[in-house]
Enzyme design. Structure first.
Site, short mmCIF file in Angstrom:
data_model
loop_
_atom_site.label_atom_id
_atom_site.label_comp_id
_atom_site.label_asym_id
_atom_site.label_seq_id
_atom_site.Cartn_x
_atom_site.Cartn_y
_atom_site.Cartn_z
N ASP A 86 0.78 -1.36 -0.29
CA ASP A 86 -0.05 0.04 -0.10
C ASP A 86 0.90 1.27 0.04
O ASP A 86 0.27 2.17 0.53
CB ASP A 86 -0.96 0.22 1.16
CG ASP A 86 -1.98 -1.08 1.26
OD1 ASP A 86 -2.08 -1.62 0.20
OD2 ASP A 86 -2.70 -1.26 2.38
N HIS B 62 30.78 4.86 -3.52
CA HIS B 62 29.24 5.01 -3.29
C HIS B 62 28.71 5.19 -1.81
O HIS B 62 27.63 4.47 -1.83
CB HIS B 62 28.63 3.85 -4.07
CG HIS B 62 28.61 4.25 -5.66
ND1 HIS B 62 28.48 3.36 -6.51
CD2 HIS B 62 29.23 5.45 -6.33
CE1 HIS B 62 28.99 3.77 -7.82
NE2 HIS B 62 29.11 5.07 -7.62
N ASP C 133 28.44 14.67 -0.73
CA ASP C 133 28.11 14.54 -2.11
C ASP C 133 26.59 14.67 -2.20
O ASP C 133 26.00 13.52 -1.98
CB ASP C 133 28.75 13.42 -3.10
CG ASP C 133 28.38 13.68 -4.42
OD1 ASP C 133 27.67 14.49 -4.74
OD2 ASP C 133 29.06 12.91 -5.15
N ASP D 228 24.30 18.44 -8.45
CA ASP D 228 25.18 17.68 -7.84
C ASP D 228 26.52 18.47 -7.57
O ASP D 228 27.57 18.67 -8.34
CB ASP D 228 25.61 16.86 -9.12
CG ASP D 228 26.33 15.56 -8.85
OD1 ASP D 228 26.65 15.31 -7.66
OD2 ASP D 228 26.90 14.70 -9.73
N HIS E 145 37.99 7.40 -10.53
CA HIS E 145 36.85 7.69 -11.44
C HIS E 145 36.98 8.81 -12.35
O HIS E 145 38.37 9.39 -12.46
CB HIS E 145 35.56 8.19 -10.36
CG HIS E 145 35.75 9.10 -9.60
ND1 HIS E 145 35.59 10.67 -10.08
CD2 HIS E 145 36.13 9.34 -8.14
CE1 HIS E 145 35.83 11.34 -9.01
NE2 HIS E 145 36.16 10.59 -7.87
N HIS F 225 30.50 14.40 -16.05
CA HIS F 225 29.62 13.61 -16.67
C HIS F 225 28.61 14.76 -17.01
O HIS F 225 28.63 15.96 -16.26
CB HIS F 225 28.89 12.51 -15.63
CG HIS F 225 28.47 12.91 -14.46
ND1 HIS F 225 27.27 13.68 -14.11
CD2 HIS F 225 28.85 12.92 -13.17
CE1 HIS F 225 26.97 13.93 -12.73
NE2 HIS F 225 28.12 13.55 -11.92
N HIS G 132 23.21 11.98 -13.77
CA HIS G 132 24.07 11.35 -14.90
C HIS G 132 23.49 11.53 -16.08
O HIS G 132 22.55 10.70 -16.49
CB HIS G 132 24.42 9.99 -14.74
CG HIS G 132 25.51 9.89 -13.72
ND1 HIS G 132 26.44 8.52 -13.23
CD2 HIS G 132 25.86 10.83 -12.64
CE1 HIS G 132 26.87 8.92 -12.36
NE2 HIS G 132 27.00 9.93 -11.63
N GLU H 174 34.64 17.16 -11.09
CA GLU H 174 34.52 16.66 -9.82
C GLU H 174 35.94 15.51 -9.35
O GLU H 174 35.74 14.50 -9.20
CB GLU H 174 33.21 15.71 -9.61
CG GLU H 174 32.93 14.83 -10.62
CD GLU H 174 31.53 14.15 -10.05
OE1 GLU H 174 31.69 13.24 -9.15
OE2 GLU H 174 30.82 13.99 -10.83
N TYR I 58 41.58 9.71 -2.92
CA TYR I 58 40.97 8.73 -1.96
C TYR I 58 42.28 7.68 -1.36
O TYR I 58 42.76 7.04 -2.31
CB TYR I 58 39.98 7.83 -2.39
CG TYR I 58 38.98 8.75 -3.19
CD1 TYR I 58 37.77 9.37 -2.46
CD2 TYR I 58 39.07 9.09 -4.56
CE1 TYR I 58 36.90 10.27 -3.37
CE2 TYR I 58 38.15 9.72 -5.37
CZ TYR I 58 37.23 10.41 -4.75
OH TYR I 58 36.20 11.24 -5.25
N ARG J 222 36.83 14.93 -2.40
CA ARG J 222 36.32 15.11 -3.73
C ARG J 222 35.64 16.64 -3.52
O ARG J 222 35.13 16.99 -2.71
CB ARG J 222 35.19 14.27 -4.03
CG ARG J 222 34.68 14.49 -5.60
CD ARG J 222 33.82 13.23 -5.99
NE ARG J 222 32.72 12.96 -5.44
CZ ARG J 222 32.68 11.96 -4.69
NH1 ARG J 222 33.60 11.19 -4.40
NH2 ARG J 222 31.58 11.38 -4.00
N GLU K 39 33.39 19.06 -6.20
CA GLU K 39 32.49 18.80 -7.45
C GLU K 39 31.44 19.99 -7.55
O GLU K 39 30.97 20.33 -6.67
CB GLU K 39 31.56 17.49 -7.19
CG GLU K 39 30.56 17.35 -8.47
CD GLU K 39 29.77 15.99 -8.25
OE1 GLU K 39 29.64 15.43 -7.16
OE2 GLU K 39 29.38 15.75 -9.38
N1 GLY Z 1 26.61 12.18 -7.11
C1 GLY Z 1 26.91 11.39 -8.12
C2 GLY Z 1 28.02 11.67 -8.78
O1 GLY Z 1 28.63 12.70 -8.47
O2 GLY Z 1 28.27 11.46 -9.82
MN MN Z 2 28.62 14.04 -10.28
MN MN Z 3 28.29 14.20 -6.72
#
Ligand code: GLY
Ligand code: MN
Ligand code: MN
Length: 462
Positions: free
Chosen positions: A37, A244, A261, A272, A355, A359, A366, A409, A413, A430, A432
């Site tokens: 529900d 993540h 983040d 973001d 990474h 993006h 994304h 970004e 690490y 990071r 960003e």
């Molecule tokens: N928060 C997702 C990224 O930075 O791509």
């Molecule tokens: Mn991002």
């Molecule tokens: Mn991000």
């Protein structure tokens, strides 16, 4: 009421792509049950919303090559509206949304075959809506049955995503205005979380990641954002090295860094932002050394983000600065990995930066849009990946143009490991920001929260 003009312009631009006898079918997202529900908060499909700005579930938009648009939506129903809320209904939809016609969604199966008749191509989003191909098949069957009476049946099916992705990649003025507001709200939320962390620690209170997450959510909702744009990361101390990680219950220790983040979604558009700050408002020496390196790498990425540059240029600029810094700070040993050129060539930096730097950003965090330059897709070069040994086919990266929006970004690490200077163990950083490509360079729409270490310390003293 929000203007319907941008949506009408987008529908007209799409219609021009369909050809005079083409037809496009765009469903919104399905509702999704969370448990008994209880549904997940509904969010419209991005393509659908982009074309009509209609946020109710159970709706379809049909656009024909002559520029006409038809909405199928839930009918008015007092009983259901008492439980679920007001519905626009097909009668009010044309005036409210600027579409040419509207029908109850129950008429889809009778209307679609009629609308598909005498069209040459049918466009719909491929591989995004489970079972859509079967539905289109079902609507085409009666059209095929009428061919013996002279009807024409579309003999081409085309992916609507391909054309809408290209359109969505270049943001129009209304999108940029919404994205600017979303970024400003998110920036304010980051400032609030930073200041709360320092204030609570100064007061001797226990701080957990969820306390800071609560501050973010407060600011998002206070300013009218409907949702977070993605699951917020609030990572205290070494949790920041889990890429993540999600806001959880980790203790925020005095003397450690916090990586947040998080970005809000406003009227269908994402922001973001990542900031990393000392929980108590003062960087230690080793924290500051790594932090300043990431800031410098982000400035290099910002300088590389301009029209005519390639999508990969900001990443490469960041990597150069980070890799040199890793050598200078002793994270990488020249005797083992060689000089800067070798570190980049062999991707040795990926032990600490694993990474990409960017993006696309838009309705989806994304966002859609090809990362290769459409006109140059035939130019394939092969290379062997330095780490995996895999053969990778490269195509020329996308050329940046005004109106594209991307994140910048870079990060670093450092997990505890043998051979890695101990003073850096457990530090994850990071930074960003959200960059709009302009005629001259780029505009950082998320700098309502600062990045320079001194400015962060100053605002956390406030
Ligand atoms: N928060 C997702 C990224 O930075 O791509
Ligand atoms: Mn991002
Ligand atoms: Mn991000």
């Amino acid at each position: 009421m929000p203007s319907t003009i941008p949506y009408a312009q987008r529908r007209a631009a799409l219609a021009a792509h369909l050809g005079p006898h083409g037809i496009a079918i765009v469903p919104t997202a399905p509702t999704q049950q969370r448990n008994r529900d209880n549904d997940f908060l509904f969010r419209a499909d991005s393509y659908f919303y982009y074309l009509c700005g209609f946020a109710e579930p159970n709706a379809w938009l049909v656009i024909t090559g002559d520029g006409k648009s038809t909405l199928f939506c839930q009918p008015k129903d007092l009983e259901r509206e008492i439980w679920d809320g007001v519905r626009l209904g097909p009668q009010a939809a044309p005036a409210a949304l600027g579409v040419d016609a509207a029908h109850p969604v129950s008429a889809l199966d009778t209307e679609l075959p009629k609308m598909l008749e005498n069209r040459d191509a049918v466009w719909y989003p491929f591989a995004t809506h489970h079972g859509l191909e079967t539905k289109v098949d079902g609507w085409l069957q009666p059209v095929r049955g009428r061919m013996r009476f002279g009807a024409l049946c579309p003999d081409v099916q085309r992916d609507l995503c391909a054309v809408l992705d290209e359109m969505r990649l270049i943001k129009d003025a209304s999108e940029l205005a919404t994205m600017g507001r979303a970024a400003q709200i998110s920036a304010e939320a980051h400032v609030r979380a930073m200041q709360t962390s320092a204030r609570m620690l100064r007061a001797g209170q226990e701080v957990r990641e969820y306390h800071l997450d609560a501050e973010l959510l407060h600011a998002f909702r206070h300013h009218g954002s409907q949702h977070t744009a993605y699951g917020s990361i609030v990572a205290a101390g070494a949790n920041a090295c889990v890429l993540h990680y999600r806001a959880d219950a980790g203790l925020v220790h005095d003397g450690e860094l916090v990586l947040i983040d998080a970005g809000c979604e406003l009227d269908g558009y994402a922001s973001d932002i990542t900031r990393t700050f000392p929980a108590n408002g003062r960087f230690t020496g080793p924290q500051r050394a790594l932090y300043d390196l990431v800031v410098a790498s982000q400035y290099a990425a910002v300088a590389a983000t301009k029209p005519g540059a390639r999508f990969t240029d900001p990443h490469e600029a960041s990597v150069r600065v980070l890799a040199q810094g890793m050598l200078d700070l002793g994270l990488l040993d020249t005797n083992k990995v060689g000089n800067l050129h070798d570190v980049i060539e062999k991707r040795a930096y990926s032990a600490f930066y694993m990474h990409r730097t960017s993006h696309w950003l838009g309705m989806d965090v994304h966002d859609c849009g090809s990362y290769t330059e459409p006109a140059e897709r035939g130019q394939i070069s092969e290379r062997k990946d330095a780490l995996s040994g895999e053969t990778i086919k490269d195509r020329p990266a996308r050329v940046l143009r005004p109106g594209m929006v991307l994140t910048l970004e870079p990060g670093i690490y450092v997990r505890a490991a043998e051979g890695v200077p101990e003073q850096f163990h457990g530090i994850g950083i990071r930074i960003e920001d959200d960059a709009v490509v302009t005629d001259q360079g780029c505009d950082l729409i998320s700098r309502g929260v600062p990045v320079d270490a001194d400015a962060i310390e100053a605002l956390m003293r406030a």
